[in-house]
Scaffold this motif. Structure first.
Motif, PDB file in Angstrom:
ATOM      1  N   UNK A   1       0.831  -1.184   0.000  1.00  0.00           N
ATOM      2  CA  UNK A   1       0.000   0.000   0.000  1.00  0.00           C
ATOM      3  C   UNK A   1       0.881   1.255   0.000  1.00  0.00           C
ATOM      4  N   UNK A   2       1.980   1.180   0.716  1.00  0.00           N
ATOM      5  CA  UNK A   2       2.868   2.334   0.772  1.00  0.00           C
ATOM      6  C   UNK A   2       3.507   2.601  -0.588  1.00  0.00           C
ATOM      7  N   UNK A   3       3.839   1.532  -1.306  1.00  0.00           N
ATOM      8  CA  UNK A   3       4.443   1.693  -2.626  1.00  0.00           C
ATOM      9  C   UNK A   3       3.455   2.324  -3.608  1.00  0.00           C
ATOM     10  N   UNK A   4       2.196   1.948  -3.531  1.00  0.00           N
ATOM     11  CA  UNK A   4       1.174   2.526  -4.414  1.00  0.00           C
ATOM     12  C   UNK A   4       1.003   4.010  -4.111  1.00  0.00           C
ATOM     13  N   UNK A   5       0.977   4.351  -2.840  1.00  0.00           N
ATOM     14  CA  UNK A   5       0.859   5.758  -2.460  1.00  0.00           C
ATOM     15  C   UNK A   5       2.053   6.565  -2.950  1.00  0.00           C
ATOM     16  N   UNK A   6       3.244   6.019  -2.773  1.00  0.00           N
ATOM     17  CA  UNK A   6       4.452   6.725  -3.222  1.00  0.00           C
ATOM     18  C   UNK A   6       4.450   6.894  -4.740  1.00  0.00           C
ATOM     19  N   UNK A   8       1.826   7.073  -6.687  1.00  0.00           N
ATOM     20  CA  UNK A   8       0.819   8.067  -7.064  1.00  0.00           C
ATOM     21  C   UNK A   8       1.343   9.479  -6.844  1.00  0.00           C
ATOM     22  N   UNK A   9       2.085   9.684  -5.771  1.00  0.00           N
ATOM     23  CA  UNK A   9       2.682  11.003  -5.543  1.00  0.00           C
ATOM     24  C   UNK A   9       3.698  11.331  -6.625  1.00  0.00           C
ATOM     25  N   UNK A  10       4.494  10.336  -7.010  1.00  0.00           N
ATOM     26  CA  UNK A  10       5.504  10.542  -8.042  1.00  0.00           C
ATOM     27  C   UNK A  10       4.844  10.893  -9.378  1.00  0.00           C
ATOM     28  N   UNK A  17       0.123  17.116 -11.882  1.00  0.00           N
ATOM     29  CA  UNK A  17      -1.282  16.957 -11.516  1.00  0.00           C
ATOM     30  C   UNK A  17      -1.474  17.127 -10.012  1.00  0.00           C
ATOM     31  N   UNK A  18      -0.992  18.218  -9.478  1.00  0.00           N
ATOM     32  CA  UNK A  18      -1.235  18.449  -8.063  1.00  0.00           C
ATOM     33  C   UNK A  18      -2.742  18.470  -7.856  1.00  0.00           C
ATOM     34  N   UNK A  25      -9.338  11.759 -11.791  1.00  0.00           N
ATOM     35  CA  UNK A  25      -8.433  10.615 -11.826  1.00  0.00           C
ATOM     36  C   UNK A  25      -8.387   9.988 -13.211  1.00  0.00           C
ATOM     37  N   UNK A  26      -7.194   9.707 -13.663  1.00  0.00           N
ATOM     38  CA  UNK A  26      -7.008   9.089 -14.968  1.00  0.00           C
ATOM     39  C   UNK A  26      -6.933  10.067 -16.119  1.00  0.00           C
TER      40      UNK A  26
END
Length: 89
Positions: A1-6, A8-10, A17-18, A25-26
């Motif tokens: 889950x942490x990797x997905x969040x990271x 998405x931020x990247x 897309x701030x 989304x998308x």
């Protein structure tokens, strides 16, 4: 889950897309045919939901009948030119 969040931020930083008020989304800004509209977005969501229900029903049918779906409905999984001799066309 942490990797997905990271990730998405990247992606948000990479694509600029701030979290804006008009963010969808998308939506990556690629629409060469100019077909984006709220109606098309809703249609895409509906089509995705129908496809997910269909996959679940295929899996349920395989579980109930203990027979692969490919064998039950072979017409959908064969090339059309092989069906001519079987009386389908």
């Amino acid at each position: 889950a942490l990797a997905v969040y990271a990730e998405s931020l990247y992606l948000d930083l990479q694509l600029g897309l701030e979290r804006r008020s008009d963010y969808v989304p998308g939506m990556l800004g690629f629409d060469p045919l100019g077909q984006d509209s709220p109606l098309m977005r809703e249609a895409e969501i509906l089509n995705g939901r129908v496809a997910m229900v269909a996959v679940v029903l295929y899996a349920a049918e395989e579980a109930i009948f203990s027979e692969p779906i490919v064998r039950e409905t072979a017409i959908f999984f064969e090339p059309i030119w092989t069906l001519q001799g079987q009386g389908w066309l």
